[in-house]
Design a protein around this motif. Structure first.
Motif, PDB file in Angstrom:
ATOM      1  N   MET A 104       1.228 -73.409   6.767  1.00 34.72           N
ATOM      2  CA  MET A 104       0.235 -73.982   5.860  1.00 34.72           C
ATOM      3  C   MET A 104       0.776 -74.312   4.467  1.00 34.72           C
ATOM      4  N   ALA A 105       2.017 -73.965   4.171  1.00 35.51           N
ATOM      5  CA  ALA A 105       2.576 -74.264   2.845  1.00 35.51           C
ATOM      6  C   ALA A 105       2.749 -75.780   2.702  1.00 35.51           C
ATOM      7  N   ASP A 106       2.560 -76.267   1.491  1.00 29.20           N
ATOM      8  CA  ASP A 106       2.767 -77.692   1.252  1.00 29.20           C
ATOM      9  C   ASP A 106       4.216 -77.940   0.830  1.00 29.20           C
ATOM     10  N   GLU A 107       4.477 -79.139   0.327  1.00 31.35           N
ATOM     11  CA  GLU A 107       5.857 -79.515  -0.003  1.00 31.35           C
ATOM     12  C   GLU A 107       6.464 -78.660  -1.121  1.00 31.35           C
ATOM     13  N   ARG A 108       5.629 -77.983  -1.887  1.00 29.62           N
ATOM     14  CA  ARG A 108       6.145 -77.120  -2.960  1.00 29.62           C
ATOM     15  C   ARG A 108       6.699 -75.802  -2.412  1.00 29.62           C
ATOM     16  N   GLY A 109       6.324 -75.460  -1.192  1.00 33.03           N
ATOM     17  CA  GLY A 109       6.824 -74.222  -0.593  1.00 33.03           C
ATOM     18  C   GLY A 109       5.853 -73.065  -0.720  1.00 33.03           C
ATOM     19  N   ARG A 110       6.348 -71.890  -0.490  1.00 30.03           N
ATOM     20  CA  ARG A 110       5.523 -70.678  -0.499  1.00 30.03           C
ATOM     21  C   ARG A 110       4.953 -70.410  -1.890  1.00 30.03           C
ATOM     22  N   PRO A 111       3.680 -70.021  -1.942  1.00 24.59           N
ATOM     23  CA  PRO A 111       3.091 -69.723  -3.245  1.00 24.59           C
ATOM     24  C   PRO A 111       3.582 -68.399  -3.843  1.00 24.59           C
ATOM     25  N   LEU A 112       3.926 -67.440  -3.003  1.00 19.83           N
ATOM     26  CA  LEU A 112       4.444 -66.148  -3.472  1.00 19.83           C
ATOM     27  C   LEU A 112       5.658 -65.770  -2.648  1.00 19.83           C
ATOM     28  N   LEU A 113       6.617 -65.126  -3.299  1.00 28.59           N
ATOM     29  CA  LEU A 113       7.779 -64.590  -2.603  1.00 28.59           C
ATOM     30  C   LEU A 113       7.671 -63.073  -2.621  1.00 28.59           C
ATOM     31  N   HIS A 114       8.109 -62.435  -1.565  1.00 31.37           N
ATOM     32  CA  HIS A 114       8.020 -60.978  -1.447  1.00 31.37           C
ATOM     33  C   HIS A 114       9.414 -60.376  -1.506  1.00 31.37           C
ATOM     34  N   GLU A 115       9.594 -59.460  -2.442  1.00 32.43           N
ATOM     35  CA  GLU A 115      10.889 -58.823  -2.648  1.00 32.43           C
ATOM     36  C   GLU A 115      10.789 -57.341  -2.300  1.00 32.43           C
ATOM     37  N   HIS A 116      11.724 -56.871  -1.493  1.00 30.08           N
ATOM     38  CA  HIS A 116      11.785 -55.466  -1.120  1.00 30.08           C
ATOM     39  C   HIS A 116      12.364 -54.680  -2.295  1.00 30.08           C
ATOM     40  N   LYS A 117      11.609 -53.741  -2.851  1.00 26.14           N
ATOM     41  CA  LYS A 117      12.059 -52.996  -4.026  1.00 26.14           C
ATOM     42  C   LYS A 117      13.349 -52.223  -3.753  1.00 26.14           C
ATOM     43  N   LEU A 118      13.491 -51.691  -2.553  1.00 23.39           N
ATOM     44  CA  LEU A 118      14.642 -50.859  -2.231  1.00 23.39           C
ATOM     45  C   LEU A 118      15.959 -51.624  -2.270  1.00 23.39           C
ATOM     46  N   CYS A 119      16.005 -52.811  -1.626  1.00 25.85           N
ATOM     47  CA  CYS A 119      17.270 -53.559  -1.560  1.00 25.85           C
ATOM     48  C   CYS A 119      17.310 -54.760  -2.506  1.00 25.85           C
ATOM     49  N   GLY A 120      16.158 -55.116  -3.073  1.00 28.06           N
ATOM     50  CA  GLY A 120      16.122 -56.228  -4.009  1.00 28.06           C
ATOM     51  C   GLY A 120      16.156 -57.606  -3.371  1.00 28.06           C
ATOM     52  N   LYS A 121      16.036 -57.679  -2.063  1.00 26.24           N
ATOM     53  CA  LYS A 121      16.129 -58.966  -1.341  1.00 26.24           C
ATOM     54  C   LYS A 121      14.733 -59.509  -1.048  1.00 26.24           C
ATOM     55  N   LEU A 122      14.642 -60.858  -1.023  1.00 21.98           N
ATOM     56  CA  LEU A 122      13.422 -61.505  -0.544  1.00 21.98           C
ATOM     57  C   LEU A 122      13.384 -61.347   0.963  1.00 21.98           C
ATOM     58  N   PHE A 123      12.184 -61.194   1.533  1.00 22.62           N
ATOM     59  CA  PHE A 123      12.096 -60.936   2.966  1.00 22.62           C
ATOM     60  C   PHE A 123      10.937 -61.679   3.607  1.00 22.62           C
ATOM     61  N   ASP A 124      11.020 -61.801   4.914  1.00 22.15           N
ATOM     62  CA  ASP A 124       9.923 -62.239   5.768  1.00 22.15           C
ATOM     63  C   ASP A 124       9.527 -61.033   6.600  1.00 22.15           C
ATOM     64  N   PRO A 125       8.221 -60.782   6.769  1.00 21.91           N
ATOM     65  CA  PRO A 125       7.829 -59.650   7.600  1.00 21.91           C
ATOM     66  C   PRO A 125       8.150 -59.931   9.066  1.00 21.91           C
ATOM     67  N   VAL A 126       8.605 -58.919   9.766  1.00 22.52           N
ATOM     68  CA  VAL A 126       8.859 -59.033  11.199  1.00 22.52           C
ATOM     69  C   VAL A 126       8.207 -57.854  11.900  1.00 22.52           C
TER      70      VAL A 126
END
Length: 165
Positions: A104-126
Motif C-alpha cells: 500500500m505504500a506510494d512512490e514516496r515509500g514507507r511512512p515509518l521505518l522500524h529500527e531494532h534498538k539492540l542492533c541498531g538496524k532497520l528491519f522487516d518483521p518476519v
C-alpha cells in the motif's frame, strides 16, 4: 456467526476480531505502540468522535489490553497503558504494517521505518516457527483440530481432517 457474539465462537480469529476487529481499534492500537496514551492525544491524532474513542478505550480496558492509570487529580484524567496482553498484539500490528509497507505504500515509500534498538538496524518483521526458528508462510503450515475444538463445529473440512491425521 453474529458480530455481537464473536467472543463466544470456538475460533481464535473470531475471538480476536471481537477485541480488535474494527478500523478504530486497530488505529488506536497503532497509536498505543507509538506511545500515545492520553484521550485528547488519541482524539487529535485520529479525528475520532469522543463517543467512539471512549467506547473503544473502555473495550480495551475490559478485555485487559489497556489499563487506565490516573495522571492528574483535578480534574481527574487518565492515561491508557498497554498491558502485557496488549503488548502481545505487537506482532499482529507489525504484520499489518509490513503488509501495508509492501502493498500500500506510494512512490514516496514507507511512512515509518522500524529500527531494532539492540542492533541498531532497520528491519522487516518476519514470522518464524517457535520450535525451529525457520521462516513461516501459509504454505508451510498444516492445521488440525486442537483441544478447544468441538465435534459440532469442525475447524477444517473433512477432506483436510483426513490429511492432517
Amino acid at each position: 456467526m453474529k458480530w455481537t457474539t464473536l467472543e463466544e465462537e470456538q475460533c481464535s480469529v473470531a475471538r480476536t476480531v471481537a477485541v480488535i476487529g474494527d478500523r478504530w481499534s486497530l488505529l488506536i492500537l497503532r497509536d498505543c505502540f507509538l506511545r500515545v496514551r492520553r484521550f485528547d492525544d488519541f482524539q487529535a491524532r485520529l479525528g475520532i468522535t469522543r463517543h467512539l474513542l471512549s467506547d473503544r478505550l473502555k473495550k480495551f480496558v475490559r478485555y485487559g489490553v489497556l489499563r487506565r492509570v490516573p495522571y492528574q487529580d483535578s480534574p481527574k484524567r487518565y492515561e491508557y497503558i498497554l498491558t502485557q496482553r496488549g503488548l502481545e498484539l505487537y506482532p499482529v500490528i507489525m504484520a499489518i504494517v509490513h503488509w501495508g509497507d509492501i502493498h500500500m505504500a506510494d512512490e514516496r515509500g514507507r511512512p515509518l521505518l522500524h529500527e531494532h534498538k539492540l542492533c541498531g538496524k532497520l528491519f522487516d518483521p518476519v514470522m518464524v516457527c517457535s520450535e525451529c526458528n525457520e521462516p513461516l508462510s501459509a504454505k508451510d503450515v498444516h492445521v488440525r483440530p486442537g483441544p478447544g475444538s468441538t465435534a459440532e463445529r469442525q475447524v477444517l473440512p473433512q477432506s483436510q481432517l483426513r490429511q492432517a491425521g
